[in-house]
Scaffold this motif. Sequence first.
Motif, mmCIF file in Angstrom:
data_model
loop_
_atom_site.group_PDB
_atom_site.id
_atom_site.type_symbol
_atom_site.label_atom_id
_atom_site.label_comp_id
_atom_site.label_asym_id
_atom_site.label_seq_id
_atom_site.Cartn_x
_atom_site.Cartn_y
_atom_site.Cartn_z
ATOM 1 N N LEU A 94 57.323 38.633 34.651
ATOM 2 C CA LEU A 94 55.953 38.724 34.133
ATOM 3 C C LEU A 94 55.945 39.251 32.705
ATOM 4 N N VAL A 95 56.732 40.286 32.458
ATOM 5 C CA VAL A 95 56.822 40.856 31.109
ATOM 6 C C VAL A 95 57.287 39.798 30.117
ATOM 7 N N CYS A 96 58.318 39.046 30.487
ATOM 8 C CA CYS A 96 58.843 37.994 29.607
ATOM 9 C C CYS A 96 57.762 36.969 29.287
ATOM 10 N N SER A 97 57.053 36.530 30.318
ATOM 11 C CA SER A 97 56.047 35.489 30.139
ATOM 12 C C SER A 97 54.932 35.944 29.201
ATOM 13 N N THR A 98 54.501 37.179 29.349
ATOM 14 C CA THR A 98 53.382 37.668 28.545
ATOM 15 C C THR A 98 53.791 38.035 27.128
ATOM 16 N N MET A 99 55.061 38.344 26.933
ATOM 17 C CA MET A 99 55.540 38.760 25.613
ATOM 18 C C MET A 99 56.230 37.639 24.834
ATOM 19 N N GLY A 100 56.235 36.444 25.402
ATOM 20 C CA GLY A 100 56.845 35.320 24.711
ATOM 21 C C GLY A 100 58.356 35.385 24.650
ATOM 22 N N ILE A 101 58.955 35.980 25.668
ATOM 23 C CA ILE A 101 60.416 36.080 25.748
ATOM 24 C C ILE A 101 60.902 35.084 26.797
ATOM 25 N N GLU A 102 61.933 34.334 26.464
ATOM 26 C CA GLU A 102 62.457 33.342 27.411
ATOM 27 C C GLU A 102 62.937 34.048 28.673
ATOM 28 N N THR A 103 62.414 33.634 29.811
ATOM 29 C CA THR A 103 62.732 34.315 31.058
ATOM 30 C C THR A 103 64.075 33.872 31.612
ATOM 31 N N PRO A 104 64.848 34.815 32.155
ATOM 32 C CA PRO A 104 66.115 34.454 32.786
ATOM 33 C C PRO A 104 65.931 34.057 34.248
ATOM 34 N N LYS A 105 64.679 34.058 34.712
ATOM 35 C CA LYS A 105 64.415 33.877 36.135
ATOM 36 C C LYS A 105 64.273 32.420 36.557
ATOM 37 N N ASP A 106 64.479 31.482 35.629
ATOM 38 C CA ASP A 106 64.311 30.082 35.988
ATOM 39 C C ASP A 106 65.634 29.318 35.982
ATOM 40 N N GLY A 107 66.741 30.044 36.044
ATOM 41 C CA GLY A 107 68.055 29.415 36.046
ATOM 42 C C GLY A 107 68.520 29.059 37.451
ATOM 43 N N GLU A 108 69.773 28.632 37.524
ATOM 44 C CA GLU A 108 70.349 28.223 38.811
ATOM 45 C C GLU A 108 70.475 29.412 39.759
ATOM 46 N N VAL A 109 70.851 30.561 39.217
ATOM 47 C CA VAL A 109 70.970 31.781 40.011
ATOM 48 C C VAL A 109 69.891 32.759 39.567
ATOM 49 N N THR A 110 69.065 33.191 40.510
ATOM 50 C CA THR A 110 68.040 34.198 40.237
ATOM 51 C C THR A 110 68.172 35.312 41.263
ATOM 52 N N GLY A 111 67.419 36.398 41.053
ATOM 53 C CA GLY A 111 67.591 37.595 41.857
ATOM 54 C C GLY A 111 67.572 37.374 43.352
ATOM 55 N N ASP A 112 66.633 36.564 43.845
ATOM 56 C CA ASP A 112 66.514 36.364 45.278
ATOM 57 C C ASP A 112 67.576 35.413 45.834
ATOM 58 N N LYS A 113 68.375 34.813 44.950
ATOM 59 C CA LYS A 113 69.408 33.868 45.385
ATOM 60 C C LYS A 113 70.818 34.417 45.215
ATOM 61 N N VAL A 114 70.926 35.645 44.710
ATOM 62 C CA VAL A 114 72.244 36.192 44.378
ATOM 63 C C VAL A 114 73.118 36.354 45.617
ATOM 64 N N HIS A 115 72.536 36.847 46.720
ATOM 65 C CA HIS A 115 73.322 37.042 47.951
ATOM 66 C C HIS A 115 73.947 35.723 48.394
ATOM 67 N N HIS A 116 73.145 34.672 48.442
ATOM 68 C CA HIS A 116 73.641 33.356 48.867
ATOM 69 C C HIS A 116 74.644 32.809 47.851
ATOM 70 N N ALA A 117 74.337 32.978 46.572
ATOM 71 C CA ALA A 117 75.222 32.470 45.520
ATOM 72 C C ALA A 117 76.592 33.130 45.589
ATOM 73 N N TYR A 118 76.618 34.400 45.955
ATOM 74 C CA TYR A 118 77.891 35.139 46.023
ATOM 75 C C TYR A 118 78.664 34.808 47.290
ATOM 76 N N TRP A 119 78.032 34.988 48.436
ATOM 77 C CA TRP A 119 78.746 34.885 49.702
ATOM 78 C C TRP A 119 79.005 33.445 50.138
ATOM 79 N N VAL A 120 78.100 32.537 49.845
ATOM 80 C CA VAL A 120 78.231 31.155 50.318
ATOM 81 C C VAL A 120 78.795 30.238 49.235
ATOM 82 N N GLU A 121 78.256 30.355 48.019
ATOM 83 C CA GLU A 121 78.643 29.435 46.957
ATOM 84 C C GLU A 121 79.737 29.984 46.045
ATOM 85 N N GLN A 122 80.043 31.284 46.188
ATOM 86 C CA GLN A 122 81.103 31.930 45.406
ATOM 87 C C GLN A 122 80.892 31.723 43.900
ATOM 88 N N LYS A 123 79.687 32.019 43.448
ATOM 89 C CA LYS A 123 79.313 31.807 42.049
ATOM 90 C C LYS A 123 79.228 33.133 41.289
#
Length: 233
Positions: free
Chosen positions: A178-207
């Motif tokens: 939200l802070v990024c969006s309102t301040m005109g900062i490119e958000t890191p939350k729209d990539g392949e790996v985001t906070g809610d996907k980290v567990h799966h990305a680590y344990w299943v996809e080994q990323k």
Amino acid sequence: MINIPITKILFLDIETVGGCPDLESCERFSPEIAEQFEKYFDWFQKRFPEDINLTKDEVFKKRSALVPEFAKIVCVSMAFVMDNGEVKKQTFSGDDEKELLPQVRNLLDRCHKLDFYLCGHNLKNFDIPMLAKRMIINGILPSKLLPSYDTKPWEVKAIDTKEIWQYGAYTSIGSLDLVCSTMGIETPKDGEVTGDKVHHAYWVEQKLQQISEYCEKDVDVLVQFIKKLKELK
């Protein structure tokens, strides 16, 4: 608005996953921890009412990374700004906390001696207690830069950008996205790996590499946000 010189700020972000891939493996390899998860399952349901229809295993996969007792740290990214404005970053990542966390502590200790302040988003409620508890659990003395129970309020060297954004209204919304969006900062939350996907990305996809890159992007955002605050007139 931020009186601390930007060259005296250590920007920090961490990425965590559940200590095991799923509840079944936790029961097999860490039965005592699995037993505690069962005891605290009601707490998880009250804390996250939106998960009420999920199974215990689904809740474990989704939420264990948020609680130090059931989590493990797989990546810590830190950055500081040089006198010439250049941003220097250092990222520690790995599968073994006993190797990862001492490296993190060493850098934190060096910055403590140089009178640095920590900066992170939800730093006081997540990153600091997560780092300190995981260090203690792994038999590592936490860095003095991490505030403890006996740290006096005026001795706390922590800049929490979530607190800054909430501006005293602690029930208000204030995610980093939200802070990024309102301040005109490119958000890191729209990539392949985001906070809610980290567990799966680590344990299943080994990323782990992609997780590290995502962690570094969060640190970049913190630097940009503080720079914008310092430019206010």
